[in-house]
Design a protein around this motif. Sequence first.
Motif, PDB file in Angstrom:
ATOM      1  N   UNK A   1      47.048  11.652  20.095  1.00  0.00           N
ATOM      2  CA  UNK A   1      47.120  10.476  20.967  1.00  0.00           C
ATOM      3  C   UNK A   1      47.888   9.406  20.185  1.00  0.00           C
ATOM      4  N   UNK A   2      48.995   8.613  20.924  1.00  0.00           N
ATOM      5  CA  UNK A   2      49.425   7.666  20.149  1.00  0.00           C
ATOM      6  C   UNK A   2      48.690   6.576  19.897  1.00  0.00           C
TER       7      UNK A   2
ATOM      8  N   UNK B   1      46.327   7.882  27.655  1.00  0.00           N
ATOM      9  CA  UNK B   1      47.283   8.813  26.699  1.00  0.00           C
ATOM     10  C   UNK B   1      46.863   9.901  26.471  1.00  0.00           C
ATOM     11  N   UNK B   2      45.349   9.895  26.223  1.00  0.00           N
ATOM     12  CA  UNK B   2      44.532  11.098  26.066  1.00  0.00           C
ATOM     13  C   UNK B   2      44.644  12.082  27.257  1.00  0.00           C
TER      14      UNK B   2
ATOM     15  N   UNK C   1      47.037  26.698  20.358  1.00  0.00           N
ATOM     16  CA  UNK C   1      45.517  26.772  20.481  1.00  0.00           C
ATOM     17  C   UNK C   1      44.785  26.117  19.150  1.00  0.00           C
ATOM     18  N   UNK C   2      45.492  26.453  18.312  1.00  0.00           N
ATOM     19  CA  UNK C   2      44.873  25.693  16.813  1.00  0.00           C
ATOM     20  C   UNK C   2      45.057  24.314  16.884  1.00  0.00           C
ATOM     21  N   UNK C   3      46.310  23.924  17.371  1.00  0.00           N
ATOM     22  CA  UNK C   3      46.667  22.398  17.282  1.00  0.00           C
ATOM     23  C   UNK C   3      45.880  21.531  18.316  1.00  0.00           C
TER      24      UNK C   3
ATOM     25  N   UNK D   1      41.746  17.677  19.016  1.00  0.00           N
ATOM     26  CA  UNK D   1      40.583  17.565  20.251  1.00  0.00           C
ATOM     27  C   UNK D   1      41.403  17.248  21.436  1.00  0.00           C
ATOM     28  N   UNK D   2      42.254  18.138  21.929  1.00  0.00           N
ATOM     29  CA  UNK D   2      42.721  17.683  23.275  1.00  0.00           C
ATOM     30  C   UNK D   2      41.963  18.097  24.342  1.00  0.00           C
TER      31      UNK D   2
END
Length: 109
Positions: free
Chosen positions: A28-29, A35-36, A82-84, A89-90
């Motif tokens: 998130x910026x 944004x999220x 998937x890792x990122x 915490x997307x």
Amino acid sequence: CHRTSRDSLCGLVCILARREVAEALCASRDGSDADKAFIKARALRSTKLLKKLLDHLAATSEDEDPGSILEGNVNQLTAQFAYWCQVHRVGVDVERIVGLRGARKQMYE
């Protein structure tokens, strides 16, 4: 065509390995809810696209994808994504959406 696809996928794998790129895609910026939500929606669309690509490659003949090279590259790209998504915490469960099981899960791991 296969060589070009392979090289392009390898390039994406190398690019997504960089933390800066992952942060640009997944972090998130400003921390705002809007944004999220945007990042989550983009990650969900990307995950669905990766699933379509994996499904297509799973049905591809050995002549079209010798040694399942393209499928393996997309699995690697999916694992990185998937890792990122987890690190940042997307809120998108890439593994569940992609439906990793069986041979695909072994390739992914």
